[in-house]
Write a protein that holds these residues in place. Structure first.
Motif, PDB file in Angstrom:
ATOM      1  N   SER A 208       3.829  -3.945  10.618  1.00 63.46           N
ATOM      2  CA  SER A 208       3.147  -5.071  10.441  1.00 63.46           C
ATOM      3  C   SER A 208       1.738  -5.469   8.990  1.00 63.46           C
ATOM      4  CB  SER A 208       1.462  -5.567  10.718  1.00 63.46           C
ATOM      5  OG  SER A 208       1.083  -6.219  11.568  1.00 63.46           O
ATOM      6  N   HIS A 209       1.394  -6.472   8.345  1.00 59.74           N
ATOM      7  CA  HIS A 209       0.472  -6.824   7.424  1.00 59.74           C
ATOM      8  C   HIS A 209      -0.333  -6.653   7.905  1.00 59.74           C
ATOM      9  CE1 HIS A 209       0.296 -10.586   9.174  1.00 59.74           C
ATOM     10  NE2 HIS A 209      -0.437 -11.213   8.422  1.00 59.74           N
ATOM     11  N   ASP A 210      -1.064  -6.813   8.959  1.00 62.89           N
ATOM     12  CA  ASP A 210      -2.229  -6.531   9.089  1.00 62.89           C
ATOM     13  C   ASP A 210      -3.262  -5.164   9.869  1.00 62.89           C
ATOM     14  OD1 ASP A 210      -4.688  -6.471  10.798  1.00 62.89           O
ATOM     15  OD2 ASP A 210      -4.625  -8.448  11.765  1.00 62.89           O
ATOM     16  N   LEU A 211      -3.691  -5.042   8.517  1.00 58.90           N
ATOM     17  CA  LEU A 211      -3.976  -3.070   8.881  1.00 58.90           C
ATOM     18  C   LEU A 211      -4.823  -2.295   9.040  1.00 58.90           C
ATOM     19  CD1 LEU A 211      -4.640  -2.842   4.148  1.00 58.90           C
ATOM     20  CD2 LEU A 211      -2.407  -2.658   5.821  1.00 58.90           C
ATOM     21  N   ALA A 212      -5.965  -3.654  10.031  1.00 62.59           N
ATOM     22  CA  ALA A 212      -6.610  -3.293  11.051  1.00 62.59           C
ATOM     23  C   ALA A 212      -6.428  -2.658  12.134  1.00 62.59           C
ATOM     24  CB  ALA A 212      -7.667  -4.259  10.594  1.00 62.59           C
ATOM     25  N   LEU A 213      -4.959  -3.982  12.341  1.00 64.18           N
ATOM     26  CA  LEU A 213      -4.700  -3.976  13.757  1.00 64.18           C
ATOM     27  C   LEU A 213      -3.534  -2.747  13.861  1.00 64.18           C
ATOM     28  CD1 LEU A 213      -3.348  -5.071  16.272  1.00 64.18           C
ATOM     29  CD2 LEU A 213      -1.995  -6.622  14.846  1.00 64.18           C
ATOM     30  N   VAL A 214      -2.824  -1.980  12.938  1.00 66.41           N
ATOM     31  CA  VAL A 214      -2.532  -1.203  12.405  1.00 66.41           C
ATOM     32  C   VAL A 214      -2.587   0.138  13.009  1.00 66.41           C
ATOM     33  CG1 VAL A 214       0.061  -0.080  10.891  1.00 66.41           C
ATOM     34  CG2 VAL A 214       0.005  -2.663  11.206  1.00 66.41           C
ATOM     35  N   ARG A 215      -3.780   0.209  12.412  1.00 68.32           N
ATOM     36  CA  ARG A 215      -4.843   1.520  12.148  1.00 68.32           C
ATOM     37  C   ARG A 215      -4.918   1.645  13.910  1.00 68.32           C
ATOM     38  NH1 ARG A 215     -10.078   3.428   9.122  1.00 68.32           N
ATOM     39  NH2 ARG A 215     -10.959   4.813  10.322  1.00 68.32           N
ATOM     40  N   TYR A 246      -1.219   3.231  -4.115  1.00 70.72           N
ATOM     41  CA  TYR A 246      -0.913   2.403  -3.354  1.00 70.72           C
ATOM     42  C   TYR A 246      -1.635   2.081  -2.054  1.00 70.72           C
ATOM     43  CZ  TYR A 246       2.206  -1.463  -1.497  1.00 70.72           C
ATOM     44  OH  TYR A 246       2.263  -2.333  -0.862  1.00 70.72           O
ATOM     45  N   THR A 247      -1.854   3.126  -1.435  1.00 65.60           N
ATOM     46  CA  THR A 247      -2.438   3.105  -0.088  1.00 65.60           C
ATOM     47  C   THR A 247      -3.611   2.800  -0.099  1.00 65.60           C
ATOM     48  OG1 THR A 247      -0.959   4.839   0.558  1.00 65.60           O
ATOM     49  CG2 THR A 247      -2.591   4.619   2.214  1.00 65.60           C
ATOM     50  N   THR A 248      -4.477   3.398  -1.897  1.00 70.13           N
ATOM     51  CA  THR A 248      -5.584   3.290  -1.897  1.00 70.13           C
ATOM     52  C   THR A 248      -5.928   1.489  -1.808  1.00 70.13           C
ATOM     53  OG1 THR A 248      -6.255   5.736  -2.770  1.00 70.13           O
ATOM     54  CG2 THR A 248      -7.590   3.634  -3.690  1.00 70.13           C
ATOM     55  N   ALA A 249      -5.070   1.014  -2.601  1.00 74.02           N
ATOM     56  CA  ALA A 249      -4.854  -0.195  -3.046  1.00 74.02           C
ATOM     57  C   ALA A 249      -5.549  -0.736  -1.605  1.00 74.02           C
ATOM     58  CB  ALA A 249      -4.428  -1.329  -3.975  1.00 74.02           C
ATOM     59  N   MET A 253      -9.029  -2.883   0.493  1.00 75.10           N
ATOM     60  CA  MET A 253      -9.109  -4.862   1.110  1.00 75.10           C
ATOM     61  C   MET A 253      -9.864  -5.246   1.892  1.00 75.10           C
ATOM     62  SD  MET A 253      -6.633  -6.031  -1.065  1.00 75.10           S
ATOM     63  CE  MET A 253      -6.969  -5.227  -2.271  1.00 75.10           C
ATOM     64  N   GLY A 254     -10.441  -4.330   2.833  1.00 75.76           N
ATOM     65  CA  GLY A 254     -10.931  -4.088   3.759  1.00 75.76           C
ATOM     66  C   GLY A 254     -12.435  -4.010   3.320  1.00 75.76           C
ATOM     67  N   HIS A 255     -12.174  -3.982   1.818  1.00 75.99           N
ATOM     68  CA  HIS A 255     -13.830  -3.593   1.332  1.00 75.99           C
ATOM     69  C   HIS A 255     -14.777  -4.652   0.899  1.00 75.99           C
ATOM     70  CE1 HIS A 255     -14.021   1.139   1.639  1.00 75.99           C
ATOM     71  NE2 HIS A 255     -12.883   0.885   2.007  1.00 75.99           N
ATOM     72  N   PRO A 256     -15.590  -4.209  -0.176  1.00 74.21           N
ATOM     73  CA  PRO A 256     -16.287  -5.718  -0.785  1.00 74.21           C
ATOM     74  C   PRO A 256     -15.704  -5.739  -1.904  1.00 74.21           C
ATOM     75  CG  PRO A 256     -18.329  -4.042   0.175  1.00 74.21           C
ATOM     76  CD  PRO A 256     -16.915  -3.828   0.582  1.00 74.21           C
ATOM     77  N   ALA A 257     -15.464  -7.279  -2.199  1.00 76.04           N
ATOM     78  CA  ALA A 257     -14.030  -7.757  -3.057  1.00 76.04           C
ATOM     79  C   ALA A 257     -15.140  -6.838  -4.816  1.00 76.04           C
ATOM     80  CB  ALA A 257     -14.330  -8.966  -4.257  1.00 76.04           C
ATOM     81  N   SER A 258     -15.733  -6.664  -4.906  1.00 72.50           N
ATOM     82  CA  SER A 258     -16.417  -5.676  -6.158  1.00 72.50           C
ATOM     83  C   SER A 258     -15.917  -4.100  -6.629  1.00 72.50           C
ATOM     84  CB  SER A 258     -17.656  -5.382  -6.323  1.00 72.50           C
ATOM     85  OG  SER A 258     -18.684  -4.711  -5.545  1.00 72.50           O
ATOM     86  N   GLU A 259     -15.518  -3.478  -4.551  1.00 73.67           N
ATOM     87  CA  GLU A 259     -14.845  -1.971  -4.444  1.00 73.67           C
ATOM     88  C   GLU A 259     -13.384  -2.429  -4.627  1.00 73.67           C
ATOM     89  OE1 GLU A 259     -17.038  -0.784  -1.734  1.00 73.67           O
ATOM     90  OE2 GLU A 259     -18.813  -1.041  -2.122  1.00 73.67           O
ATOM     91  N   ARG A 260     -12.636  -3.298  -4.217  1.00 75.51           N
ATOM     92  CA  ARG A 260     -11.221  -2.658  -4.036  1.00 75.51           C
ATOM     93  C   ARG A 260     -10.210  -3.070  -5.120  1.00 75.51           C
ATOM     94  NH1 ARG A 260     -11.053  -9.443  -0.838  1.00 75.51           N
ATOM     95  NH2 ARG A 260     -12.306  -8.815   0.848  1.00 75.51           N
ATOM     96  N   VAL A 261      -9.452  -2.630  -4.870  1.00 75.19           N
ATOM     97  CA  VAL A 261      -8.561  -1.940  -6.046  1.00 75.19           C
ATOM     98  C   VAL A 261      -6.850  -3.033  -5.871  1.00 75.19           C
ATOM     99  CG1 VAL A 261      -6.068  -0.244  -6.932  1.00 75.19           C
ATOM    100  CG2 VAL A 261      -8.876   0.057  -5.766  1.00 75.19           C
ATOM    101  N   VAL A 262      -6.960  -3.821  -7.162  1.00 72.90           N
ATOM    102  CA  VAL A 262      -5.577  -5.184  -6.802  1.00 72.90           C
ATOM    103  C   VAL A 262      -5.120  -4.766  -7.708  1.00 72.90           C
ATOM    104  CG1 VAL A 262      -5.825  -7.126  -7.678  1.00 72.90           C
ATOM    105  CG2 VAL A 262      -7.654  -6.732  -6.521  1.00 72.90           C
ATOM    106  N   PRO A 263      -3.344  -4.568  -7.549  1.00 73.00           N
ATOM    107  CA  PRO A 263      -2.358  -3.088  -8.413  1.00 73.00           C
ATOM    108  C   PRO A 263      -2.823  -5.085  -9.198  1.00 73.00           C
ATOM    109  CG  PRO A 263      -1.806  -3.231  -6.081  1.00 73.00           C
ATOM    110  CD  PRO A 263      -3.191  -4.216  -6.296  1.00 73.00           C
ATOM    111  N   GLY A 264      -1.883  -4.638 -10.436  1.00 75.16           N
ATOM    112  CA  GLY A 264      -1.581  -5.589 -11.515  1.00 75.16           C
ATOM    113  C   GLY A 264      -0.216  -5.809 -11.382  1.00 75.16           C
ATOM    114  N   GLY A 265      -0.297  -7.310 -11.714  1.00 71.90           N
ATOM    115  CA  GLY A 265       1.826  -7.940 -11.677  1.00 71.90           C
ATOM    116  C   GLY A 265       2.137  -8.319 -10.519  1.00 71.90           C
ATOM    117  N   GLU A 266       2.758  -8.486  -9.729  1.00 70.44           N
ATOM    118  CA  GLU A 266       3.448  -8.674  -8.767  1.00 70.44           C
ATOM    119  C   GLU A 266       4.499  -7.783  -7.701  1.00 70.44           C
ATOM    120  OE1 GLU A 266       4.990 -12.573  -8.000  1.00 70.44           O
ATOM    121  OE2 GLU A 266       3.251 -13.195  -8.509  1.00 70.44           O
TER     122      GLU A 266
END
Length: 339
Positions: A208-215, A246-249, A253-266
């Motif tokens: 799944s891509h739904d991290l909360a569901l997987v957890r 990558y796991t940290t990123a 995603m469930g944190h406020p936008a200011s605390e998110r790690v967004v990997p560069g590029g694709e």
């Protein structure tokens, strides 16, 4: 892990694309699933999650490596031998219930089909089992006379769950089983999956891509990036204390936008994976070593394995102080979901 239901050792899966281009969907994947365990599998689109599920059920034959199911090496099995060892003891729940059910078959015939193919019981016994299966997934047995088009999406997915369990499998691969459902129906299906596992003791590979569901559902989680497992361990540890950047990123995603790690590029293309660590072109803490030396999974001492030269350095706390990830040094083609 003693006597796992499923074990993948060094799996590689390469597909031939157009103009002779080869796509390496899986690159040395090793994992195991214990009896009664749910292993969650997460990662971006194009990471190879569905390919692992289909290789585990030998819908794909791996290019390299081996697949063991209940102690049997099924890597090169085929025909009746594969049917006897694997097909009767495993099943798959598909993402879209609207396309995974035969629109020309009534529900009772759909559920009876695996029983009939594997010659399980007399016609009367099979009819009884079909009614019991519908009732167990919360549907009226009288609905067996209906066609899939007469059901809601949630009802169709319940039929998909019932079909997967008709032969009492030891392993169920659930490939995004709630992705096409609305939130309220998702919760119903998730609770059903958990209840059925508690009753019957089978194992899940839950994709799944739904991290909360997987957890919520998983005992352990494997994090996949560009066909490689970069972290695997107990569900709570992986997302509360991620050790791979990558796991940290993903966990952020469930944190406020200011605390998110967004990997560069694709995510790069599996037709042209980067050298060294596959994540290094997007990683906030990448160094020279990361671009030349491929990290391997190493135990961390707390039940996890991580493939990172600087495991644990980027945490959910320190990530707030990290600059944005630099862009890749060279433009790479965008990856597409392989399957």
């Amino acid at each position: 892990m003693s006597d796992p239901v499923l074990r993948l050792d060094g799996i590689e899966q390469t597909f031939r694309g157009t103009r002779g281009v080869h796509l390496r969907a899986l690159d040395g994947v090793s994992l195991s699933i214990g009896r009664g365990e749910t292993l969650g599998l997460v990662g971006e689109s194009g990471s190879g999650k569905s390919t692992i599920g289909r290789t585990a059920l030998r819908l794909y034959r791996p290019t390299a490596g081996s697949v063991h199911f209940e102690g049997h090496d099924i890597t090169r099995m085929h025909g009746r031998e594969l049917g006897r060892v694997l097909r009767r003891r495993s099943a798959m729940i598909f993402q879209n219930p609207s396309t995974s059910l035969n629109p020309a078959l009534r529900l009772a015939d759909t559920l009876d089909e695996p029983l009939r193919i594997h010659r399980a019981g007399t016609p009367a016994e099979r009819r009884s089992r079909v009614g019991e299966a519908l009732e167990r997934v919360g549907l009226d047995p009288a609905m067996g006379s209906r066609y899939p088009k007469e059901l809601s999406g949630g009802q169709r997915q319940r039929v998909g769950v019932a079909r997967a369990l008709m032969l009492n499998p030891a392993l169920v691969v659930a490939d995004e089983p709630t992705a096409s459902l609305d939130v309220s129906v998702q919760a119903q299906v998730v609770n059903l999956l958990a209840d059925l596992q508690a009753e019957r003791g089978f194992s899940y590979l839950f994709i799944s891509h739904d991290l909360a569901l997987v957890r919520h559902l998983s005992h352990r989680i494997a994090v996949l990036y560009l066909g490689r497992i970069v972290e695997i361990g107990p569900a709570a540890d992986v997302f509360d204390r991620p050790a791979h950047p990558y796991t940290t990123a993903l966990a952020s995603m469930g944190h406020p936008a200011s605390e998110r790690v967004v990997p560069g590029g694709e995510i790069p293309s599996p037709a042209a994976p980067p050298p060294g660590c596959a994540f290094h072109p997007r990683c906030p803490i990448a160094r020279d070593r990361c671009g030349t030396e491929r990290p391997v999974l190493q135990p961390t001492g707390d039940g996890r394995e991580v493939a990172c030269h600087f495991a644990g350095e980027l945490t959910l706390t320190t990530a707030r102080e990290q600059p944005a990830a630099p862009p890749p040094p060279l433009p790479l083609p965008t990856a597409k979901e392989l399957v």
